[in-house]
Design a protein around this motif. Structure first.
Motif, PDB file in Angstrom:
ATOM      1  N   ARG A  24       0.820  -1.043   0.081  1.00  0.00           N
ATOM      2  CA  ARG A  24       0.016   0.094  -0.101  1.00  0.00           C
ATOM      3  C   ARG A  24       0.841   1.209   0.116  1.00  0.00           C
ATOM      4  N   HIS A  53      -5.144  12.716  10.150  1.00  0.00           N
ATOM      5  CA  HIS A  53      -6.547  13.168  10.335  1.00  0.00           C
ATOM      6  C   HIS A  53      -7.430  11.818  11.354  1.00  0.00           C
ATOM      7  N   THR A  54      -6.780  10.888  11.515  1.00  0.00           N
ATOM      8  CA  THR A  54      -7.420   9.740  12.419  1.00  0.00           C
ATOM      9  C   THR A  54      -6.687   9.640  13.704  1.00  0.00           C
ATOM     10  N   ALA A  79      -9.068   4.555  11.856  1.00  0.00           N
ATOM     11  CA  ALA A  79      -8.199   4.228  10.513  1.00  0.00           C
ATOM     12  C   ALA A  79      -8.444   2.650  10.547  1.00  0.00           C
ATOM     13  N   GLU A  92      -2.349  21.071   6.961  1.00  0.00           N
ATOM     14  CA  GLU A  92      -3.437  20.424   7.707  1.00  0.00           C
ATOM     15  C   GLU A  92      -3.076  20.047   9.132  1.00  0.00           C
ATOM     16  N   ASP A  97       0.018  10.141   1.104  1.00  0.00           N
ATOM     17  CA  ASP A  97      -1.373   9.757   1.350  1.00  0.00           C
ATOM     18  C   ASP A  97      -1.599   8.966   2.618  1.00  0.00           C
ATOM     19  N   PHE A  98      -0.631   8.198   2.895  1.00  0.00           N
ATOM     20  CA  PHE A  98      -0.830   7.501   4.321  1.00  0.00           C
ATOM     21  C   PHE A  98      -0.855   8.318   5.521  1.00  0.00           C
ATOM     22  N   LEU A 119      -7.748   0.245   8.485  1.00  0.00           N
ATOM     23  CA  LEU A 119      -6.613  -0.647   8.184  1.00  0.00           C
ATOM     24  C   LEU A 119      -5.497  -0.449   9.081  1.00  0.00           C
ATOM     25  N   LEU A 120      -5.309   0.959   9.466  1.00  0.00           N
ATOM     26  CA  LEU A 120      -4.206   0.921  10.763  1.00  0.00           C
ATOM     27  C   LEU A 120      -4.257  -0.069  11.678  1.00  0.00           C
ATOM     28  N   ASP A 166       2.323   7.507  -2.156  1.00  0.00           N
ATOM     29  CA  ASP A 166       1.548   6.628  -1.200  1.00  0.00           C
ATOM     30  C   ASP A 166       1.687   7.267   0.092  1.00  0.00           C
ATOM     31  N   ARG A 187      -1.287  11.540   5.565  1.00  0.00           N
ATOM     32  CA  ARG A 187      -2.312  12.369   5.592  1.00  0.00           C
ATOM     33  C   ARG A 187      -3.546  11.655   6.563  1.00  0.00           C
ATOM     34  N   GLY A 188      -3.803  10.400   5.948  1.00  0.00           N
ATOM     35  CA  GLY A 188      -4.713   9.461   6.697  1.00  0.00           C
ATOM     36  C   GLY A 188      -4.640   9.253   8.142  1.00  0.00           C
ATOM     37  N   ARG A 189      -3.408   9.030   8.468  1.00  0.00           N
ATOM     38  CA  ARG A 189      -3.186   9.060   9.734  1.00  0.00           C
ATOM     39  C   ARG A 189      -3.176  10.063  10.733  1.00  0.00           C
TER      40      ARG A 189
END
Lengths: 224, 312, 227
Positions: free
Chosen positions: A33, A49-50, A204, A176, A42-43, A206-207, A39, A45-47
């Protein structure tokens, strides 16, 4: 308050165990991933915000002096993966050791006695910031930044990424980070009146799922 | 505005629902097809308190131990798009199905399900079809709140069909389960992003489980357009379009928690920090998600030291 | 740092010589050195030599988690509860020098699990010639090199060779086969280290680890005498 204390606390070389954790990046790399810089961005950023937002709010609330035992329970409820709960407590214990040596404070000693095997790292981080004379914003900034700097550094090692690219990913996330900190501190301030339910619970999937797989690997480079 | 349904008159076998036996994708299509009609001509027995702010409706269910080894439903009331119906139960357990009149939630709607299981009662709630969040005439997000309360010795199975986030919709859904220390719970939630090959709407879903006043699980997932960045990236969903949670609360987990286990590529079974277990799963679509969760439940059923019986 | 003396009920901070209850803690000896020089084999041999006279335990710092710990477990040199592994995030030298917190935790957890210890051996993951242990983590360190890694290593120096409390030149039995000049290695080591001791050993030979074990015994005796 000394703003320079923030630099000491947020320094990647602050000896609190973070270097052995990838923040889920090792599992994401193995699963294919994360294969490159895009990537990674994106990883992160996702982490951010969560898990990053939740950690920042917990740290902010602890820095404001809210009950660390309640905050620790709130962190447990927001961390379904036992592998991640264990990692957070290990890191909390390591940070506690560094914090008590750097900014001795009775509040830190009390928390160390309450949680001999470690409280959740963001809670310890918030109390550490408090002991260092820092406020909730600074604590939240530290937590939010750690949520992305860890995976970025780890991915440099795991994929031999260009370190300039990885650092640029972090720099581009700065606006962000500001937003996340603002949201985190606003929530942290509501805890006094509304209790810990006011804290964000962003997750998240998947985390959490991948952390369990990672913990079962017989051979790995990072602890989480 | 409350319609108390008599159990006899309202008995609906799950199979008679037009969508219950369809796979989720087909079910979604059927739901989409009937949606407009249902909203245009509301059922006569379910007047819709439509205002400029959208529909506000509450369904209330109370399950009570009837003293003869069974479970009675002294309150079974729906409103607008929320219609609970008693169906044939099994043994000590009462069964309720949320049926047909569900067309929303649409933008601006505010729907609430309030289910209470009293001491020693056993209740199973399902839904006849998937729930689809759709864009409405009224701007602004819709809200769907589920409040589940289970008293000591009570048991609740909350097993609704999928929640589908259709393109252009905006829904904030919260599920909160409050359990007494010896209450039992099986809760399944599934979120599907978009109908077949459709971009999703915005969906924020928060799930909290409290046991004896202590929160053991509090998780929110935000996805779709307008959600904070990275939601579809490698840390959060990575392109998966269906995600689900299965929560099991059993007092005996305090003594013997489940062992954490990976269930294939996109799912894990974990013990929570309390007498509860969670299966968290992501899958490419609703069918594969359901298969994952069903397998997990079967396995847990087999592994659990609890009384025999089908957990579902 | 001796912060604990004002808070006796809280866990120790770093290199405090005493446990929270005031008793003198175990002496901690680090073993570092390049990959394949025989650190793990030396640790295993030390365990066999000392386990009947001292209460001891081992912490490994692998590059890949648990490899070395599992070797020691397979060799059954100590009961499993006396062997633990620290995860190092691909940087074993960081875990023994720059950020020692995980190792300090491992040391504390070992004593929690098996009771007071006399000696803890901390093995670094195979790293380069610059890797040394922090004084906050160990009381003395052994640097292990071998004759097959090149007989110019003592001359090249580096912090490990120059400053370790004991330099072990391992696998002397291989010297004839790899063309290493032991006399030259000894002379170079003397030049680099002055009076600091050097041991040439072959674990396959008759005396095996005896000389190093003797040195460890002395360190333990000296540590205990300071109490």
């Amino acid at each position: 308050m000394s703003r320079a204390a923030l630099l000491v606390l947020a320094d990647g070389r602050f000896p609190a165990g973070g270097h052995a954790h990838s923040g889920g990046a090792e599992a994401a790399v193995r699963a294919g991933r994360i294969t490159g810089v895009a990537d990674l961005a994106d990883f992160c950023r996702g982490r951010l915000h969560t898990a990053g937002l939740v950690a920042a709010a917990l740290a902010g609330a602890a820095a404001l002096g809210r009950d660390p035992v309640e905050l620790d329970a709130a962190a447990d409820a927001r961390t379904p993966s036992p592998a991640l709960r264990l990692a957070a407590r290990k890191l909390g214990r390591q940070l506690m050791r560094a914090a008590r040596a750097t900014w001795p404070a009775p509040e830190l000693d009390a928390l160390a006695r309450e949680f001999p095997k470690g409280a959740h790292q963001p809670v310890v981080l918030g109390l550490t910031a408090r002991a260092a004379g820092l406020g909730p914003e600074e604590a939240a900034y530290c937590a939010a930044y750690e949520s992305v700097s860890g995976p970025a550094t780890a991915t440099v090692r795991l994929l031999s990424l260009d370190p300039f690219d990885a650092t640029a990913v972090l720099a581009r996330l700065a606006p962000e980070l500001d937003q996340v900190v603002e949201r985190a501190v606003a929530a942290a301030r509501r805890v006094a009146a509304e209790g810990v339910d006011a804290l964000p619970a962003c997750s998240a999937p998947l985390l959490e799922i991948a952390a369990e797989a990672h913990a079962a690997w017989p051979v790995r480079l990072f602890a989480s | 505005m409350t319609t108390a349904a008599s159990p006899q008159a309202a008995a609906v076998a799950p199979a008679t629902s037009p969508t219950a036996t369809l796979p989720p994708e087909a079910a979604s299509a059927a739901r989409a097809a009937t949606t407009t009609a249902v909203r245009a001509a509301p059922a006569a027995d379910a007047p819709q308190p439509t205002t400029s702010a959208g529909v506000r409706a509450t369904a209330r269910i109370v399950a009570r131990h009837d003293g003869r080894g069974g479970t009675a439903l002294p309150v079974l009331a729906g409103e607008g798009p929320l219609a609970p119906r008693r169906t044939r139960g099994s043994g000590a357990e009462a069964r309720v199905l949320l049926v047909g009149a569900m067309s929303g939630p649409l933008g601006g709607d505010r729907l609430t399900v309030d289910a209470r299981v009293e001491a020693g009662a056993r209740l199973r709630i399902g839904s006849a079809a998937a729930t689809i969040a759709l864009p409405g005439q009224v701007p602004g997000p819709a809200r769907y709140d589920v409040r589940l309360t289970v008293a000591d010795g009570g048991e609740l199975h909350w097993l609704p069909e999928q929640l589908i986030s259709a393109h252009g919709s905006d829904l904030y859904v919260t599920t909160r389960a409050d359990l007494a220390p010896t209450a039992r719970l099986v809760l399944r939630e599934e979120q599907v992003l978009g109908r077949a090959a459709e971009q999703p709407g915005r969906l924020t879903s928060r799930l909290a489980v409290r046991i004896g006043g202590r929160t053991v699980l509090d998780q929110e997932l935000a996805c779709g357009p307008g959600a904070p960045g990275g939601w579809d990236g490698p840390a959060v969903l990575a392109g998966h379009r269906a995600m689900g949670q299965l929560v099991l609360v059993r007092p005996e987990f305090a003594r013997a928690p489940v062992a954490a286990r990976v269930l294939g590529e996109g799912a894990a079974l974990v013990p929570l920090a309390g007498p509860a277990a969670l299966v968290s799963a992501v899958a490419p679509d609703a069918l594969r998600l359901r298969r994952l969760l069903d397998e997990a439940l079967t396995e847990l059923d087999r592994a659990c030291a609890g009384p025999p019986g089908d957990l579902r | 740092m001796h912060l604990d003396h004002s808070h006796p009920a809280t866990p120790a901070v770093s290199a405090d010589a005493h446990r929270p209850d005031g008793t003198r803690r175990a002496v901690r000896i680090g073993l570092g050195g390049p990959v394949g020089s025989g650190k793990t084999a030396t640790v295993a041999a030390l365990c066999r030599a000392l386990r009947d006279e001292l209460s001891l335990a081992v912490v490994t710092n692998d590059i890949y988690t648990r490899e070395d710990a599992e070797f020691l477990l397979r060799e059954a040199v100590l009961p499993p509860e006396r062997i633990t592994a620290v995860e190092t995030g691909a940087c074993p030298h960081t875990a023994i020098r720059d950020d020692i917190s995980a190792n300090l935790e491992a040391v504390e957890d070992l004593e929690d699990a098996v009771g007071p210890l006399d000696l803890i051996l901390l093995e670094s993951g195979g790293d380069n010639l610059t890797a040394t242990f922090s004084k906050g983590l160990v009381d003395a360190q052994i640097f292990v090199i071998d004759v097959a890694g090149g007989d110019d290593i003592p001359r090249k120096g580096g912090p490990g060779v120059t400053t370790a409390d004991l330099l072990v030149v391992n696998k002397t039995d291989l010297a004839p086969y790899v063309g290493s000049d032991l006399a030259r290695m000894a002379a170079d080591a003397k030049a680099a280290r002055g009076e600091l001791p050097v041991v040439f050993q072959s674990l396959r030979g008759e005396s095996g680890v005896a000389e190093v074990a003797g040195w460890v015994r002395q360190r333990h005796a000296a540590w205990t005498a300071q109490a």
